[in-house]
Design a protein around this motif. Structure first.
Motif, PDB file in Angstrom:
ATOM      1  N   GLN A  36      -1.549  -3.912   3.547  1.00 16.17           N
ATOM      2  CA  GLN A  36      -1.756  -5.030   2.680  1.00 16.17           C
ATOM      3  C   GLN A  36      -3.122  -5.724   2.981  1.00 16.17           C
ATOM      4  OE1 GLN A  36       1.441  -7.724   3.367  1.00 16.17           O
ATOM      5  NE2 GLN A  36       1.247  -8.899   1.353  1.00 16.17           N
ATOM      6  N   ARG A  37      -3.681  -5.916   4.132  1.00 12.68           N
ATOM      7  CA  ARG A  37      -4.748  -6.275   4.597  1.00 12.68           C
ATOM      8  C   ARG A  37      -5.961  -5.793   4.189  1.00 12.68           C
ATOM      9  NH1 ARG A  37      -0.828  -8.413   7.138  1.00 12.68           N
ATOM     10  NH2 ARG A  37      -0.859 -10.504   7.938  1.00 12.68           N
ATOM     11  N   GLU A  38      -6.062  -4.273   4.293  1.00 11.25           N
ATOM     12  CA  GLU A  38      -6.909  -3.443   3.938  1.00 11.25           C
ATOM     13  C   GLU A  38      -7.231  -3.428   2.461  1.00 11.25           C
ATOM     14  OE1 GLU A  38      -8.736  -0.977   7.022  1.00 11.25           O
ATOM     15  OE2 GLU A  38      -8.264  -3.114   7.030  1.00 11.25           O
ATOM     16  N   ALA A  39      -6.144  -3.370   1.813  1.00 17.44           N
ATOM     17  CA  ALA A  39      -6.218  -3.484   0.361  1.00 17.44           C
ATOM     18  C   ALA A  39      -6.998  -4.865  -0.237  1.00 17.44           C
ATOM     19  CB  ALA A  39      -4.825  -3.375  -0.396  1.00 17.44           C
ATOM     20  N   ALA A  40      -6.591  -5.929   0.501  1.00 17.53           N
ATOM     21  CA  ALA A  40      -7.175  -7.103   0.197  1.00 17.53           C
ATOM     22  C   ALA A  40      -8.657  -7.385   0.593  1.00 17.53           C
ATOM     23  CB  ALA A  40      -6.538  -8.432   0.905  1.00 17.53           C
ATOM     24  N   LEU A  59     -14.698  -1.558  -5.300  1.00 16.45           N
ATOM     25  CA  LEU A  59     -14.646  -1.144  -4.110  1.00 16.45           C
ATOM     26  C   LEU A  59     -15.556  -2.114  -3.171  1.00 16.45           C
ATOM     27  CD1 LEU A  59     -13.334   0.621  -1.654  1.00 16.45           C
ATOM     28  CD2 LEU A  59     -15.068   1.945  -1.909  1.00 16.45           C
ATOM     29  N   VAL A  60     -15.171  -2.905  -2.254  1.00 15.24           N
ATOM     30  CA  VAL A  60     -16.021  -3.704  -1.237  1.00 15.24           C
ATOM     31  C   VAL A  60     -16.126  -3.311  -0.236  1.00 15.24           C
ATOM     32  CG1 VAL A  60     -16.297  -6.049  -0.665  1.00 15.24           C
ATOM     33  CG2 VAL A  60     -14.786  -5.699  -2.615  1.00 15.24           C
ATOM     34  N   ALA A  61     -16.813  -2.041  -0.199  1.00 17.32           N
ATOM     35  CA  ALA A  61     -17.187  -1.098   1.004  1.00 17.32           C
ATOM     36  C   ALA A  61     -18.047  -0.335   0.630  1.00 17.32           C
ATOM     37  CB  ALA A  61     -15.850  -0.524   1.704  1.00 17.32           C
ATOM     38  N   GLU A  62     -18.876   0.077   1.558  1.00 18.80           N
ATOM     39  CA  GLU A  62     -19.878   1.191   1.423  1.00 18.80           C
ATOM     40  C   GLU A  62     -19.596   2.401   2.225  1.00 18.80           C
ATOM     41  OE1 GLU A  62     -24.661   2.262   2.356  1.00 18.80           O
ATOM     42  OE2 GLU A  62     -23.876   0.252   2.710  1.00 18.80           O
ATOM     43  N   LEU A  63     -19.099   3.432   1.546  1.00 21.44           N
ATOM     44  CA  LEU A  63     -18.399   4.588   1.977  1.00 21.44           C
ATOM     45  C   LEU A  63     -19.416   5.503   2.592  1.00 21.44           C
ATOM     46  CD1 LEU A  63     -16.170   5.891  -1.015  1.00 21.44           C
ATOM     47  CD2 LEU A  63     -15.521   4.663   1.015  1.00 21.44           C
ATOM     48  N   ARG A  64     -19.116   5.955   3.757  1.00 23.76           N
ATOM     49  CA  ARG A  64     -19.931   6.943   4.599  1.00 23.76           C
ATOM     50  C   ARG A  64     -19.913   8.106   3.807  1.00 23.76           C
ATOM     51  NH1 ARG A  64     -21.190   5.009   9.255  1.00 23.76           N
ATOM     52  NH2 ARG A  64     -19.860   3.224  10.031  1.00 23.76           N
ATOM     53  N   ASP A  70      -0.662  -3.191  -9.444  1.00 25.24           N
ATOM     54  CA  ASP A  70      -1.327  -1.855  -9.305  1.00 25.24           C
ATOM     55  C   ASP A  70      -0.853  -0.976  -8.210  1.00 25.24           C
ATOM     56  OD1 ASP A  70      -3.347  -2.167 -11.289  1.00 25.24           O
ATOM     57  OD2 ASP A  70      -4.156  -3.786 -10.198  1.00 25.24           O
ATOM     58  N   LEU A  71      -0.510  -1.670  -7.051  1.00 22.62           N
ATOM     59  CA  LEU A  71      -0.167  -0.752  -5.769  1.00 22.62           C
ATOM     60  C   LEU A  71       1.162  -1.603  -5.261  1.00 22.62           C
ATOM     61  CD1 LEU A  71      -0.624   1.414  -3.594  1.00 22.62           C
ATOM     62  CD2 LEU A  71      -2.151  -0.323  -2.752  1.00 22.62           C
ATOM     63  N   LEU A  81      -7.183  -5.286  -6.652  1.00 19.73           N
ATOM     64  CA  LEU A  81      -5.766  -4.425  -6.866  1.00 19.73           C
ATOM     65  C   LEU A  81      -4.779  -5.646  -6.691  1.00 19.73           C
ATOM     66  CD1 LEU A  81      -6.359  -1.122  -4.989  1.00 19.73           C
ATOM     67  CD2 LEU A  81      -6.192  -1.504  -7.445  1.00 19.73           C
ATOM     68  N   ARG A  82      -3.909  -5.599  -7.720  1.00 21.13           N
ATOM     69  CA  ARG A  82      -2.569  -6.226  -7.456  1.00 21.13           C
ATOM     70  C   ARG A  82      -1.660  -5.508  -6.762  1.00 21.13           C
ATOM     71  NH1 ARG A  82      -0.521  -7.129 -13.114  1.00 21.13           N
ATOM     72  NH2 ARG A  82      -1.224  -4.715 -13.220  1.00 21.13           N
ATOM     73  N   VAL A  83      -1.586  -6.055  -5.653  1.00 19.67           N
ATOM     74  CA  VAL A  83      -0.372  -5.506  -4.321  1.00 19.67           C
ATOM     75  C   VAL A  83       0.826  -6.305  -4.191  1.00 19.67           C
ATOM     76  CG1 VAL A  83      -0.344  -4.497  -2.029  1.00 19.67           C
ATOM     77  CG2 VAL A  83      -2.769  -4.691  -3.421  1.00 19.67           C
ATOM     78  N   ARG A  84       1.899  -5.483  -4.417  1.00 21.66           N
ATOM     79  CA  ARG A  84       3.016  -6.012  -4.020  1.00 21.66           C
ATOM     80  C   ARG A  84       3.882  -5.277  -2.871  1.00 21.66           C
ATOM     81  NH1 ARG A  84       1.156  -8.660  -7.215  1.00 21.66           N
ATOM     82  NH2 ARG A  84       2.000  -9.593  -9.261  1.00 21.66           N
ATOM     83  N   VAL A  85       4.457  -5.854  -2.055  1.00 24.37           N
ATOM     84  CA  VAL A  85       5.080  -5.451  -0.946  1.00 24.37           C
ATOM     85  C   VAL A  85       6.634  -5.351  -1.082  1.00 24.37           C
ATOM     86  CG1 VAL A  85       5.488  -5.535   1.465  1.00 24.37           C
ATOM     87  CG2 VAL A  85       3.222  -6.066   0.897  1.00 24.37           C
TER      88      VAL A  85
END
Length: 989
Positions: free
Chosen positions: A587-591, A519-524, A614-615, A597-601
């Motif tokens: 899609q953008r939030e996952a990236a 996860l590239v984010a710092e959760l609150r 993965d998603l 994560l490997r994302v497909r639309v």
């Protein structure tokens, strides 16, 4: 839709009338002085058909009106807005139905206005007076025999409260115009008149056929009067004798209703209040000042030395005490023993006598005496059952799959309890041997119903056994009748993970989960707790509904769960279903947050299912079309974003999502219940199938009791079942709000409809054909004009075409706006919607008003200053409109709109300073709440590309980008091609 109203008229008569949203609000121009007919009032014949009875007539009502017509009641949803102007009182002729009796609780396609609800309260009060015999026979001044309400004590207070709350609409009939006296006394007399008419009619109905009283004195004035009380109300006798009888009856009624300033109170004391060895109960006599209930004087003190404290209210309080004891003795004969004493001070009782007094206490209180009872009687600990379940899996250990989830079997046994305290076998034996329902238990007195005790003991004889965890959870919220239990269910207890769910505090008892490596984010902090909750239910195989308020980060919490589950290796893919308007956002939030994560639309005309990832992100529309293909994948998890899309359980897409195979299920929604509880059932049946039973069972157990009868107990039981699986945090929660920034800015990515995409491409093609030969100012003008037209296309086709065509269902941006506002309005929030196009605002405002059944304000450059100031005042008022559409130039500066907690930029000005100025209408000094700012951008269009250009050079843009978009006209033709090109992801599937 109809709205029913009531109005009181002369002689206590009540008339019903109704407004109809389907009737046109006929514009009459400047109102003539003569009274005109109400333009959207329901006709008399239609009223009679609706209520199946009544006498049709007409009334002249004084109603608030504009120059063009009457103001619609707040409950009425008008399809055609009435032209506004100065508000004034006007008289309208309205078809009415003269009505006697109660109004039905429900009518088809009909809402009840405040006056109709008030009539229901008044009728119920009158009927209650008759049931309790609180009526008196009188002779009116016109020599008619009537029954009247006898108001005293609590009834006087209820009557005063009703009269104070009388709505103005109930007093709308002009008494002068309708044959009455002056209008000044209408607010004072109308309620009394309605009650008296109701009471008289109801008593006569009950006494119908009774003639014994008339026969006893036939021919005399009294006999004529008695006969008139059950038949023809006219007292046909000599005027003088009728007047004398009326005078005698008036004095008699006055004596009967005379209220003394002090009253007698009875206070029961149990033996444990004195010497523990003392077994006597005592009923103490006291006098109490009616106006100052805190003034209580015991009879012992009164007799011993007299008491000056009561002299300010009554000269001889001793006589009041003796007289009250005599009257009370008729209701509770045991008081006669106390009256044998010259100076009675108390009544000594044994335990049987104490229970007899407790059963008589309601009669004494109803008669106007004060009754002070022990707290344990006023708030009893009811005898009930406790279900005790024991399993082997615990929250802190790894359990077998068979020991987890709703299908897991647990051992159970039943126990009896008083309140929350389970009873031992010795205590149960003592209760069974008790001769009266009062017994001392654990140092205090308790009341136990012997029949219920016997039923409980018989039920315990059945023994225990095993049941599923789902059934244990269901028992925690079942009514005894539904569960087949002989006694109320006082509690359900369990150990391990099941106990954690039943505790109702799962979120606060979870083991902490660190931010996963992927996860590239710092959760609150609150987001980290949400992740721990999701992970806890995921490990147990239990579905979850994350219902955080919008803006709290449901997206990042779900992505964090994916990263958490995949930190040790690959797993089957997760299927995420969402509205087409947010596919690009996911899609953008996952990236951004989980780049690993490997994302497909999975959407679009040439889509092909690729589950080697993965998603997988798809839409509700595609889900319904590709149901068989999607059902053929063994998904690790199925996630519904904006899960209110499956609130109707009978739709095709709701059926499909429930049929998808998945180890785990998650619903994301800010509004789990929008209109009906059946919507919650639909979401919960996806999350944990079968937990709430069938939809018909759910309606009978919860939906009907809560929605129709406002049954708080049923609501509590429903929360008890669903609580473990629903996590709801609000922006207003202090534990959450301290973790949030003051201003939350979000890019809201939207998609185009097929119609919008076609128009967009046509505008682009036309520009490049014309720009090839243009230079200088002409070229720059073409670029600016094209950009303006493309932004109009992104907003709505009807804005570009200016053809007056329909608004609904043609714009991805408008669809996303409806979703955002639906959640905001459900939370009671207010929103500002900015657009740089006045014509777009003129399309959006009436559409939103019809869509949400609410008034939507619209401010633009042509709005006069006085109207502009009035709009601001009304929006700032807590009870004013909740949605304000503003053109950016007219409303972007100079306004204080701190009532809003949501700011939505429908189309971009592409100058951060201009947008920030508009945002600061809400985010400014005086704003006490956090503000969420949403900037709508159509993905795959010039809107997204220009937004990215500004974001990449935001600091420079603040300095060098002008107030408009002229800087974009200097781009080369190749750069314009890249800027204006329509990408495949722009169109929703």
């Amino acid at each position: 839709m109809l709205v029913l109203h009531s109005v009181g008229a002369v002689g206590g008569r009540v008339a019903l009338w109704a407004e109809d949203s389907r009737l046109p609000a006929r514009v009459v121009g400047r109102l003539p002085r003569a009274t005109v007919r109400h333009p959207f009032a329901v006709g008399g014949a239609d009223l009679r058909a609706l209520l199946d009875g009544g006498e049709v007539g007409e009334l002249r009502l004084r109603l608030p009106s504009f120059a063009s017509g009457p103001v619609a009641s707040p409950e009425l949803v008008r399809e055609e807005p009435v032209r506004r102007g100065a508000l004034r009182w006007r008289e309208w002729v309205v078809p009415v139905l003269w009505w006697d009796g109660a109004v039905p609780a429900r009518l088809p396609d009909c809402r009840f206005g405040v006056s109709a609800k008030f009539l229901g309260e008044a009728v119920e009060f009158g009927l209650d007076l008759v049931r309790r015999g609180r009526v008196l026979p009188v002779i009116d001044g016109d020599r008619t025999a009537r029954w009247r309400a006898a108001l005293s004590g609590v009834d006087s207070l209820r009557h005063a409260a009703l009269r104070t709350s009388t709505p103005a609409s109930f007093l709308a009939a002009d008494p002068t115009a309708n044959g009455g006296g002056s209008a000044a006394g209408v607010s004072v007399d109308v309620l009394t008149g309605v009650l008296d008419r109701l009471v008289d009619r109801e008593v006569r109905r009950l006494l119908s056929g009774t003639t014994d009283g008339a026969d006893a004195a036939d021919g005399e004035v009294v006999g004529r009067w008695l006969a008139a009380l059950v038949g023809d109300p006219s007292v046909d006798h000599a005027v003088g004798e009728v007047d004398r009888l009326r005078h005698v009856l008036g004095e008699w009624a006055a004596r009967g209703l005379r209220e003394l300033p002090v009253r007698t109170c009875f206070r029961l004391g149990s033996p444990d209040q004195g010497d523990p060895r003392q077994e006597d109960w005592r009923v103490e006599f006291l006098l109490q000042a009616v106006d100052e209930p805190s003034v209580l004087v015991s009879a012992e003190r009164l007799w011993r030395r007299g008491d000056t404290a009561l002299r300010r209210w009554v000269d001889r309080p001793e006589e009041v005490l003796l007289g009250d004891l005599g009257r009370a003795g008729r209701l509770y004969p045991a008081l006669d023993r106390a009256l044998a004493a010259k100076r009675p001070v108390e009544l000594v009782l044994d335990v049987e006598g104490a229970y007899d007094f407790l059963t008589h206490a309601p009669l004494l209180a109803q008669a106007g005496f004060g009754v002070l009872l022990p707290a344990w009687w006023r708030q009893p600990n009811r005898l009930g059952l406790v279900l005790d379940a024991t399993g082997r899996g615990t929250a802190g250990t790894v359990a077998k799959e068979s020991e987890l989830g709703l299908r897991a079997l647990v051992d159970y046994r039943w126990e009896l309890a008083l309140g929350d305290e389970r009873l031992t076998e010795a205590e149960l034996g003592a209760l069974a041997k008790a001769k009266v329902p009062l017994i001392r238990l654990r140092g205090r007195w308790v009341h136990v119903d012997r029949k219920r005790l016997a039923a409980g003991l018989a039920f315990l004889g059945r023994g225990g056994g095993r049941m599923s965890a789902a059934r244990v959870l269901l028992h925690s919220g079942l009514h005894p009748d539904d569960a087949g239990l002989p006694l109320p269910l006082n509690g359900v207890r369990a150990d391990g993970w099941l106990g954690d769910l039943l505790s109702g505090e799962v979120e606060h008892r979870l083991e902490p989960v660190e931010d996963p490596p992927g996860l590239v984010a710092e959760l609150r902090p609150y987001q980290r707790r949400g992740l721990a909750w999701l992970a806890f239910l995921d490990r147990l195989g239990l579905g979850a509904c994350l219902a955080d308020d919008m803006g709290l980060g449901k997206t990042v919490q779900l992505l964090a769960l994916e990263a958490h589950n995949r930190r040790y290796g690959r797993r089957p893919p997760t299927l995420l279903v969402c509205p087409v308007s947010v596919v690009g956002n996911w899609q953008r939030e996952a990236a951004r947050f989980t780049p690993g994560l490997r994302v497909r639309v999975h959407h679009g005309a040439d889509r092909a299912l690729d589950a080697d990832c993965d998603l997988v992100i798809t839409t509700y529309a595609v889900l319904a079309r590709d149901a068989s293909a999607l059902a053929g994948v063994a998904w690790d998890r199925v996630v519904l974003d904006e899960a209110q899309n499956v609130k109707n359980s009978a739709t095709r897409q709701s059926e499909v999502v429930r049929s998808l195979p998945a180890r785990h299920r998650v619903a994301l929604t800010g509004t789990p219940v929008e209109n009906r509880l059946a919507e919650l059932w639909s979401i919960m049946d996806f999350v944990n199938p079968g937990l709430l039973g069938s939809i018909n069972t759910f309606r009978a157990r919860f939906a009907v009791p809560v929605e129709r009868h406002h049954d708080e107990d049923a609501a509590v039981r429903l929360r008890r079942i669903t609580g473990p699986f629903v996590l709801r945090r609000l922006k207003t929660d202090p534990k959450v709000i301290t973790d949030l920034p003051d201003k939350i800015e979000v890019k809201q990515l939207c998609t185009l409809t097929a119609e919008q995409a076609s128009l967009y491409q046509a505008v682009v093609d036309d520009m490049f054909q014309r720009i090839a030969e243009a230079e200088g100012i002409k070229r720059r003008g073409l670029v600016l004009a094209t950009m303006s037209r493309l932004k109009q296309v992104c907003n709505h086709p009807a804005q570009l075409l200016r053809d007056g065509s329909r608004v609904a269902g043609r714009s991805g941006k408008l669809a996303r706006l409806e979703e955002v506002l639906e959640e905001a309005l459900a939370d009671g929030d207010k929103a500002l919607c900015f657009t740089q196009f006045t014509e777009f605002g003129s399309l959006v405002a009436p559409h939103l008003a019809a869509r949400f059944d609410t008034e939507v304000l619209f401010l633009h450059g042509g709005t006069p200053k006085r109207a502009r100031d009035e709009m601001v005042r009304r929006f700032q008022d807590p009870g004013g409109p909740s949605v304000f559409v503003l053109s950016l130039k007219a409303g972007g500066t100079g306004l204080n709109l701190t009532a809003a907690t949501h700011v939505i930029h429908l189309d971009r000005w592409w100058n951060p300073a201009v947008e920030d100025q508009a945002t600061d209408r809400a985010f400014r000094i005086g704003q006490r709440d956090h503000v969420q700012v949403r900037k709508f951008v159509c993905v795959g269009t010039l809107e997204e590309r220009i937004d990215l250009m500004i974001e990449e050079k935001r600091d420079l843009a603040q300095l060098v980008v002008g107030a408009g978009e002229d800087w974009l006209t200097e781009l080369s033709t190749g750069e314009l091609h890249r800027l204006f090109a329509l990408s495949g992801e722009a169109v929703g599937g």
